[in-house]
Scaffold this motif. Sequence first.
Motif, short mmCIF file in Angstrom:
data_model
loop_
_atom_site.label_atom_id
_atom_site.label_comp_id
_atom_site.label_asym_id
_atom_site.label_seq_id
_atom_site.Cartn_x
_atom_site.Cartn_y
_atom_site.Cartn_z
N MET A 1 0.85 -1.18 0.00
CA MET A 1 0.00 0.00 0.00
C MET A 1 0.89 1.24 0.00
O MET A 1 1.79 1.37 0.83
CB MET A 1 -0.90 -0.02 1.23
N GLU A 2 0.63 2.10 -0.95
CA GLU A 2 1.49 3.27 -1.13
C GLU A 2 1.43 4.24 0.06
O GLU A 2 2.38 4.97 0.30
CB GLU A 2 1.16 3.98 -2.43
N ASN A 3 0.33 4.24 0.79
CA ASN A 3 0.27 5.12 1.96
C ASN A 3 1.17 4.60 3.09
O ASN A 3 1.35 5.28 4.09
CB ASN A 3 -1.17 5.30 2.45
N ARG A 4 1.78 3.43 2.90
CA ARG A 4 2.71 2.88 3.88
C ARG A 4 4.16 3.22 3.54
O ARG A 4 5.08 2.83 4.26
CB ARG A 4 2.55 1.36 3.96
N GLN A 5 4.36 3.95 2.45
CA GLN A 5 5.71 4.42 2.12
C GLN A 5 6.18 5.38 3.22
O GLN A 5 5.38 5.95 3.94
CB GLN A 5 5.72 5.13 0.76
N ARG A 6 7.47 5.59 3.30
CA ARG A 6 8.03 6.42 4.37
C ARG A 6 7.41 7.81 4.47
O ARG A 6 7.32 8.36 5.54
CB ARG A 6 9.54 6.54 4.21
N THR A 7 7.01 8.35 3.33
CA THR A 7 6.45 9.71 3.35
C THR A 7 4.94 9.71 3.16
O THR A 7 4.34 10.77 3.00
CB THR A 7 7.11 10.59 2.28
N GLY A 8 4.32 8.54 3.14
CA GLY A 8 2.88 8.45 3.08
C GLY A 8 2.27 8.41 1.68
O GLY A 8 1.05 8.44 1.55
N SER A 9 3.10 8.36 0.65
CA SER A 9 2.56 8.29 -0.72
C SER A 9 3.59 7.67 -1.65
O SER A 9 4.76 7.53 -1.30
CB SER A 9 2.17 9.68 -1.23
N PHE A 10 3.15 7.34 -2.86
CA PHE A 10 4.04 6.78 -3.87
C PHE A 10 5.11 7.76 -4.31
O PHE A 10 6.11 7.39 -4.95
CB PHE A 10 3.24 6.31 -5.10
N LYS A 11 4.96 9.03 -3.97
CA LYS A 11 5.89 10.06 -4.44
C LYS A 11 7.33 9.81 -3.99
O LYS A 11 8.27 10.28 -4.63
CB LYS A 11 5.45 11.44 -3.94
N ALA A 12 7.52 9.05 -2.92
CA ALA A 12 8.87 8.74 -2.46
C ALA A 12 9.66 7.98 -3.53
O ALA A 12 10.88 8.14 -3.64
CB ALA A 12 8.82 7.93 -1.17
N ARG A 13 8.97 7.19 -4.32
CA ARG A 13 9.63 6.40 -5.36
C ARG A 13 10.33 7.30 -6.38
O ARG A 13 11.50 7.11 -6.72
CB ARG A 13 8.62 5.51 -6.06
N GLY A 14 9.61 8.27 -6.90
CA GLY A 14 10.18 9.17 -7.90
C GLY A 14 11.20 10.13 -7.32
O GLY A 14 12.22 10.41 -7.93
N ALA A 15 10.92 10.62 -6.10
CA ALA A 15 11.85 11.56 -5.47
C ALA A 15 13.20 10.90 -5.24
O ALA A 15 14.25 11.46 -5.59
CB ALA A 15 11.26 12.07 -4.17
N LEU A 16 13.19 9.73 -4.67
CA LEU A 16 14.45 9.04 -4.39
C LEU A 16 15.17 8.67 -5.68
O LEU A 16 16.39 8.81 -5.79
CB LEU A 16 14.19 7.79 -3.54
N ASN A 17 14.43 8.23 -6.68
CA ASN A 17 15.06 7.91 -7.96
C ASN A 17 15.75 9.13 -8.56
O ASN A 17 16.87 9.02 -9.07
CB ASN A 17 14.01 7.35 -8.94
N ASN A 18 15.11 10.28 -8.49
CA ASN A 18 15.73 11.51 -9.00
C ASN A 18 16.99 11.86 -8.22
O ASN A 18 18.01 12.21 -8.83
CB ASN A 18 14.74 12.68 -8.94
N ILE A 19 16.94 11.78 -6.92
CA ILE A 19 18.10 12.11 -6.10
C ILE A 19 19.26 11.16 -6.40
O ILE A 19 20.41 11.58 -6.53
CB ILE A 19 17.75 12.07 -4.59
N GLU A 20 18.95 9.88 -6.56
CA GLU A 20 20.00 8.90 -6.84
C GLU A 20 20.66 9.12 -8.19
O GLU A 20 21.80 8.71 -8.40
CB GLU A 20 19.44 7.48 -6.75
N GLN A 21 19.97 9.77 -9.13
CA GLN A 21 20.52 10.00 -10.46
C GLN A 21 21.31 11.30 -10.58
O GLN A 21 21.89 11.58 -11.62
CB GLN A 21 19.39 9.99 -11.49
#
Length: 170
Positions: A1-21
Amino acid sequence: MENRQRTGSFKARGALNNIEQLSDAERALGVVASSSGNHGLALAWAAKASGVLATIVMPKDAYPNKIEACRTHGANVVLAEDRWRADEIAQELADSGLVWVHPYDRAGTVEGAGTVGQEIAEDAPDVDAVVVCVGGGGLSAGTALALRRKLGNRVVIIGAEPDGAAAMQA
């Protein structure tokens, strides 16, 4: 469930991917985004975890808990008159050298969101149809791309919006 991500939404996926790149030079410059909440919080979290300075430009009427959460994660929060002005200020900061991390219109964001589609394909390789929420388009685009790459054209992908907020349909 995406609301179980560290920041409460799926947005953590894209944010972290951008930072890693980010290149070392881009990391040194820092990142900027315009957000009413979830993307800003996710970018603030990902940036802090990676030692990158984040500036989040938010409309002054954003939820106070979202503003505070961005600050708690070390982001410099700039409040703007409204959402449109927040976008303009973020663009000005990007023009001055910060790396713009768009909430849905950036390859790294779409690729990060696409990990949802990868997980669906791995967990349910025989899936016939997938319903994906549509907001700005990043989640739906990334999920659809990943599903197509993993499972081909046989999967029906359906974008869904709430009745009261059907921006894409409009």
